[in-house]
Design a protein around this motif. Structure first.
Motif, PDB file in Angstrom:
ATOM      1  N   ARG A   1      -2.091   4.647   1.918  1.00 46.35           N
ATOM      2  CA  ARG A   1      -2.173   6.465   2.027  1.00 46.35           C
ATOM      3  C   ARG A   1      -1.279   7.478   0.847  1.00 46.35           C
ATOM      4  O   ARG A   1      -0.850   8.780   1.124  1.00 46.35           O
ATOM      5  N   GLN A   2      -0.157   6.640   0.636  1.00 46.16           N
ATOM      6  CA  GLN A   2       1.046   6.945  -0.153  1.00 46.16           C
ATOM      7  C   GLN A   2       0.989   7.621  -1.459  1.00 46.16           C
ATOM      8  O   GLN A   2       2.094   8.808  -2.179  1.00 46.16           O
ATOM      9  N   HIS A   3      -0.117   7.330  -2.132  1.00 50.47           N
ATOM     10  CA  HIS A   3      -0.236   7.710  -3.661  1.00 50.47           C
ATOM     11  C   HIS A   3      -0.874   7.881  -3.659  1.00 50.47           C
ATOM     12  O   HIS A   3      -2.314   7.912  -4.149  1.00 50.47           O
ATOM     13  N   ASP A   4      -0.681   8.338  -4.993  1.00 49.55           N
ATOM     14  CA  ASP A   4      -2.032   9.007  -6.038  1.00 49.55           C
ATOM     15  C   ASP A   4      -2.861   8.345  -7.457  1.00 49.55           C
ATOM     16  O   ASP A   4      -3.501   9.260  -8.076  1.00 49.55           O
ATOM     17  N   SER A   5      -2.352   7.482  -7.212  1.00 53.69           N
ATOM     18  CA  SER A   5      -3.290   6.203  -8.406  1.00 53.69           C
ATOM     19  C   SER A   5      -3.053   4.850  -7.788  1.00 53.69           C
ATOM     20  O   SER A   5      -2.977   4.717  -7.213  1.00 53.69           O
ATOM     21  N   ILE A   6      -4.867   4.611  -8.458  1.00 52.35           N
ATOM     22  CA  ILE A   6      -4.879   3.407  -8.267  1.00 52.35           C
ATOM     23  C   ILE A   6      -3.837   2.418  -8.304  1.00 52.35           C
ATOM     24  O   ILE A   6      -3.538   1.936  -7.848  1.00 52.35           O
ATOM     25  N   GLU A   7      -3.137   2.071  -9.515  1.00 49.92           N
ATOM     26  CA  GLU A   7      -2.073   1.301  -9.623  1.00 49.92           C
ATOM     27  C   GLU A   7      -0.917   1.615  -9.362  1.00 49.92           C
ATOM     28  O   GLU A   7      -0.134   0.342  -8.088  1.00 49.92           O
TER      29      GLU A   7
ATOM     30  N   LEU B   1     -11.719   4.739   1.506  1.00 50.72           N
ATOM     31  CA  LEU B   1     -11.469   6.209   1.636  1.00 50.72           C
ATOM     32  C   LEU B   1     -11.128   6.441   2.948  1.00 50.72           C
ATOM     33  O   LEU B   1     -12.398   6.691   4.389  1.00 50.72           O
ATOM     34  N   LEU B   2     -10.092   7.045   3.911  1.00 45.40           N
ATOM     35  CA  LEU B   2     -10.590   7.755   4.918  1.00 45.40           C
ATOM     36  C   LEU B   2     -10.462   6.881   6.280  1.00 45.40           C
ATOM     37  O   LEU B   2     -10.825   7.910   7.257  1.00 45.40           O
ATOM     38  N   CYS B   3     -10.404   5.394   5.816  1.00 50.35           N
ATOM     39  CA  CYS B   3     -10.375   4.100   6.947  1.00 50.35           C
ATOM     40  C   CYS B   3      -8.934   4.045   6.779  1.00 50.35           C
ATOM     41  O   CYS B   3      -8.007   3.755   5.838  1.00 50.35           O
ATOM     42  N   THR B   4      -9.017   2.994   8.446  1.00 47.84           N
ATOM     43  CA  THR B   4      -7.218   2.735   8.805  1.00 47.84           C
ATOM     44  C   THR B   4      -7.759   1.458   9.474  1.00 47.84           C
ATOM     45  O   THR B   4      -8.383   1.153   8.992  1.00 47.84           O
ATOM     46  N   GLU B   5      -7.286   0.610  10.116  1.00 50.27           N
ATOM     47  CA  GLU B   5      -7.152  -0.682  10.516  1.00 50.27           C
ATOM     48  C   GLU B   5      -8.323  -0.510  11.194  1.00 50.27           C
ATOM     49  O   GLU B   5      -9.168  -1.890  11.335  1.00 50.27           O
ATOM     50  N   ALA B   6      -8.810   0.152  12.161  1.00 50.55           N
ATOM     51  CA  ALA B   6      -9.619   1.096  13.275  1.00 50.55           C
ATOM     52  C   ALA B   6     -11.224  -0.035  12.359  1.00 50.55           C
ATOM     53  O   ALA B   6     -12.582  -0.615  12.325  1.00 50.55           O
ATOM     54  N   LEU B   7     -11.357  -0.064  10.608  1.00 53.64           N
ATOM     55  CA  LEU B   7     -12.338  -0.398   9.778  1.00 53.64           C
ATOM     56  C   LEU B   7     -12.854  -1.751  10.129  1.00 53.64           C
ATOM     57  O   LEU B   7     -13.830  -2.356  10.281  1.00 53.64           O
ATOM     58  N   PHE B   8     -11.490  -2.370  10.434  1.00 54.80           N
ATOM     59  CA  PHE B   8     -12.000  -4.071  10.350  1.00 54.80           C
ATOM     60  C   PHE B   8     -11.184  -4.682  11.948  1.00 54.80           C
ATOM     61  O   PHE B   8     -11.083  -6.173  12.001  1.00 54.80           O
TER      62      PHE B   8
ATOM     63  N   PHE C   1      -5.919  12.148   2.107  1.00 55.23           N
ATOM     64  CA  PHE C   1      -7.056  12.769   0.854  1.00 55.23           C
ATOM     65  C   PHE C   1      -7.129  13.067   0.255  1.00 55.23           C
ATOM     66  O   PHE C   1      -7.766  12.525  -0.960  1.00 55.23           O
ATOM     67  N   ILE C   2      -6.260  14.031   0.044  1.00 52.24           N
ATOM     68  CA  ILE C   2      -6.091  14.268  -1.431  1.00 52.24           C
ATOM     69  C   ILE C   2      -5.272  13.273  -2.415  1.00 52.24           C
ATOM     70  O   ILE C   2      -6.324  13.629  -2.947  1.00 52.24           O
TER      71      ILE C   2
END
Length: 231
Positions: A36-42, A11-18, A150-151
């Motif tokens: 970041r583009q969808h609002d469901s895990i599926e 959540l709220l992380c980008t490639e900078a995390l890795f 984020f939402i």
């Protein structure tokens, strides 16, 4: 050639995390998923699978782990090895869902600026709460993600299913890794995942919180390298 590596951030992380792991594994093809583009895990999982190589090693943290478990339900034959970092196989409880809804409303009504600062202490080991350099990275990742994404991410997390019933179907080599000071997904949560996945291994990183690849990059990279290089 070794399989490509697909990283899925939290959540709220980008490639900078890795960032450190991406450099360390530069001898392999690497893809960092867009979650970041969808609002469901599926939907997130399907979008990633549409862009991913035919077969890959999958490394995923926190929210990324929820997506990874969905990928294992939808296309297990495409994953050669799985590393689940600081994640949770359970659905949100009522308190967790209510806090996510509060943050969504706060973002809509009062803006997003304060949200990363509110979340930061839970993201890291207690010893890093005053680490301004670490905080700057986390805040920058959050602002690169943005309020709309984020939402969508929070909505996906509220609605996610219980992954535990199907963890036993995971047949590829699997490592479950967690920081010993992870306050969002504590060690017992990772131990539960490990116990549900046949033949998996559990690794606990000392002095580390929820963002293990960022907080303990050398230890996490070495652990991942040993896991990925193992026959």
């Amino acid at each position: 050639m070794s399989d490509p590596i697909l990283f899925i951030p939290g959540l709220l992380c980008t490639e900078a995390l890795f960032a450190k792991q991406i450099v360390a594994f530069a001898d392999r093809p690497i893809m960092v998923a867009d979650h970041r583009q969808h609002d469901s895990i599926e939907e997130i999982a399907r979008g990633i699978l549409d862009q991913a190589p035919d077969r890959f090693s999958l490394i995923a943290l926190s929210m990324g782990g929820y997506v990874a478990m969905e990928i294992m339900r939808e296309a297990p034959e495409r994953v050669s090895k799985l590393a689940l970092l600081d994640t949770n196989s359970r659905p949100d409880g009522q308190d967790q869902a209510d806090r996510r809804r509060f943050l969504i409303e706060m973002t809509r009504k009062r803006g997003f600026t304060k949200v990363p600062h509110l979340l930061y202490p839970g993201f890291v080991h207690e010893s890093r709460e005053e680490d301004e350099d670490m905080k700057a990275i986390v805040v920058e990742m959050a602002h690169d993600t943005g309020p709309e994404a984020f939402i969508r991410q929070q909505t996906a997390l509220i609605d996610r299913i219980d992954s535990r019933p199907r963890l036993g179907e995971i047949a590829c080599p699997t490592m479950v890794l967690v920081g010993d000071g992870d306050r969002l997904t504590p060690v017992e949560i990772s131990r539960e995942i490990h116990e549900h996945i046949p033949g998996s291994e559990l690794v606990v990183i000392e002095g580390c919180g929820h963002l293990s690849p960022l907080e303990a990059p050398d230890a996490v990279t070495k652990t991942l390298r040993d896991f990925l290089n193992r026959a």
